[in-house]
Design an enzyme around this catalytic site. Structure first.
Site, PDB file in Angstrom:
ATOM      1  N   ASN A   9      -6.876  10.388   1.427  1.00 13.05           N
ATOM      2  CA  ASN A   9      -6.940  11.841   1.597  1.00 13.05           C
ATOM      3  C   ASN A   9      -6.152  12.471   0.440  1.00 13.05           C
ATOM      4  OD1 ASN A   9      -6.833  14.501   2.382  1.00 13.05           O
ATOM      5  ND2 ASN A   9      -5.398  14.165   4.081  1.00 13.05           N
ATOM      6  N   LYS A  11      -6.000  15.491  -0.366  1.00 12.49           N
ATOM      7  CA  LYS A  11      -5.551  16.874  -0.076  1.00 12.49           C
ATOM      8  C   LYS A  11      -5.939  17.789  -1.247  1.00 12.49           C
ATOM      9  CE  LYS A  11      -1.891  14.808   2.623  1.00 12.49           C
ATOM     10  NZ  LYS A  11      -0.687  15.009   3.391  1.00 12.49           N
ATOM     11  N   HIS A  96      -7.189  17.542  10.683  1.00 10.14           N
ATOM     12  CA  HIS A  96      -5.945  17.094  10.047  1.00 10.14           C
ATOM     13  C   HIS A  96      -4.819  18.058  10.428  1.00 10.14           C
ATOM     14  CE1 HIS A  96      -2.947  16.192   7.006  1.00 10.14           C
ATOM     15  NE2 HIS A  96      -3.548  15.022   6.874  1.00 10.14           N
ATOM     16  N   GLU A  98      -2.537  19.370   8.815  1.00 10.86           N
ATOM     17  CA  GLU A  98      -2.287  20.499   7.900  1.00 10.86           C
ATOM     18  C   GLU A  98      -3.274  21.639   8.152  1.00 10.86           C
ATOM     19  OE1 GLU A  98      -2.263  18.152   4.331  1.00 10.86           O
ATOM     20  OE2 GLU A  98      -0.308  17.345   4.880  1.00 10.86           O
ATOM     21  N   GLU A 166      -2.014  10.216  13.271  1.00  8.27           N
ATOM     22  CA  GLU A 166      -1.055  10.611  12.243  1.00  8.27           C
ATOM     23  C   GLU A 166       0.073  11.428  12.886  1.00  8.27           C
ATOM     24  OE1 GLU A 166      -2.922  10.661   8.079  1.00  8.27           O
ATOM     25  OE2 GLU A 166      -3.266  12.621   8.945  1.00  8.27           O
ATOM     26  N   GLY A 172       4.048  12.483   4.623  1.00  4.19           N
ATOM     27  CA  GLY A 172       4.657  12.930   3.368  1.00  4.19           C
ATOM     28  C   GLY A 172       6.109  12.557   3.197  1.00  4.19           C
ATOM     29  N   SER A 214       2.887   8.432   5.561  1.00  2.00           N
ATOM     30  CA  SER A 214       3.800   7.723   4.643  1.00  2.00           C
ATOM     31  C   SER A 214       3.485   6.236   4.504  1.00  2.00           C
ATOM     32  CB  SER A 214       5.249   7.941   5.070  1.00  2.00           C
ATOM     33  OG  SER A 214       5.523   9.323   5.129  1.00  2.00           O
TER      34      SER A 214
HETATM   35  C1  PEP Z   1      -2.037  12.587   5.438  1.00  2.00           C
HETATM   36  O1  PEP Z   1      -1.602  13.727   5.368  1.00  2.00           O
HETATM   37  O2  PEP Z   1      -3.189  12.370   5.852  1.00  2.00           O
HETATM   38  C2  PEP Z   1      -1.180  11.485   5.022  1.00  2.00           C
HETATM   39  C3  PEP Z   1      -1.370  10.332   5.578  1.00  2.00           C
HETATM   40  O3  PEP Z   1      -0.229  11.785   4.088  1.00  2.00           O
HETATM   41  P1  PEP Z   1       0.919  10.808   3.491  1.00  2.00           P
HETATM   42  O4  PEP Z   1       0.308   9.434   3.310  1.00  2.00           O
HETATM   43  O5  PEP Z   1       1.298  11.434   2.202  1.00  2.00           O
HETATM   44  O6  PEP Z   1       2.019  10.802   4.504  1.00  2.00           O
END
Ligand code: PEP
Length: 252
Positions: A9, A11, A96, A98, A166, A172, A214
């Site tokens: 992803n 983003k 998601h 976000e 998630e 992040g 992460s």
């Molecule tokens: C995400 O936002 O889908 C995600 C997994 O981000 P990160 O790997 O940066 O934590």
């Protein structure tokens, strides 16, 4: 599920199409040598046509980070599954955190999931709690996101569904701040329980469950081996081809 799925992803990254092509080409080349993993790259919409020209393969597919629940119409700023299919995108990340943080409700996610499936696009439906309390309220949150998000999704549709767990608080961050693998396994069992209540045991077991939050080369293996997920959804670490490929290599 023996074959794993790893989804990138990106983003709202990178800022230039040339960089997007470079990362994509790096991933495309790297995955040819790796067996047992299906990889999907979900770039921003605007890069999709250029990446589609670079090609998809048996091991590397394209996806997007959102799609709307109608094919065309008066919907300013929206993009439909039918449109992205024309650029080889077969997956759509929906719900998601976000986007939920911007006001997207589980009801809206549900409409998008159902429409994506009707259009033959695999819906990667994200669920995750914003925080964890000792009382275990996060299980209620996940149950609700699953039940509302999947309302009207039939057993026959499940081949076009992936659940991405998630935990929002783990996104992040540094590798050490991600969810720990035994706690992930507990959640995987819970998600399977809810899916079993909705669809029965055998159909539920066929729905891939991914972990995101992460993920790095240093923790990827544990999520799969101890957390028992069917794959990973990777944000930040998917923007460097080598780091992303290292994650994939860790889980094969
Ligand atoms: C995400 O936002 O889908 C995600 C997994 O981000 P990160 O790997 O940066 O934590």
């Amino acid at each position: 599920m023996s074959k794993k799925i790893v989804i990138a992803n990106w983003k709202m990254n990178p800022s230039k199409v040339a960089e997007a092509k470079k990362i994509y080409n790096g991933i495309k080349k790297g995955v040819t040598k790796i067996r047992g993993v299906d990889t999907v790259v979900c770039p921003p919409f605007v890069f999709l046509p250029e990446l589609a020209k670079l090609g998809v393969t048996k091991k590397l597919a394209l996806g997007v980070q959102d799609t709307f629940y109608e094919e065309t119409g008066a919907q300013t700023g929206q993009v439909s599954p039918a449109m992205v299919k024309g650029y080889k995108a077969k997956y759509t990340i929906l719900g998601h955190s976000e986007r939920r943080a911007l006001g997207e409700s589980s009801d809206l996610v549900n409409k998008k999931v159902r429409h994506a499936i009707v259009e033959g696009c695999t819906a990667v439906m994200c669920v995750g709690e914003t925080e964890r309390s000792d009382e275990g309220d996060y299980f209620r949150v996940i149950r609700e996101e699953l039940e509302v998000g999947l309302a009207g999704v039939k057993r026959a549709d499940l081949s076009k569904l992936i659940i991405a767990y998630e935990p929002v608080w783990a996104i992040g961050k540094r590798a050490e701040e991600a969810l720990d693998a035994p706690a992930l396994y507990e959640m995987v069992l819970f998600i399977q329980k809810v899916l079993t209540e909705l669809y029965g045991r055998a159909p539920a077991q066929k729905v891939p469950i991914l972990y995101g939050g992460s993920v790095k080369p240093s923790n990827a293996k544990e999520f799969v081996e101890v957390g028992k997920v069917d794959g990973l959804l990777v944000g930040g670490a998917s923007l460097k081809a080598n780091e992303f490929l290292d994650i994939i290599k860790e889980i094969v």
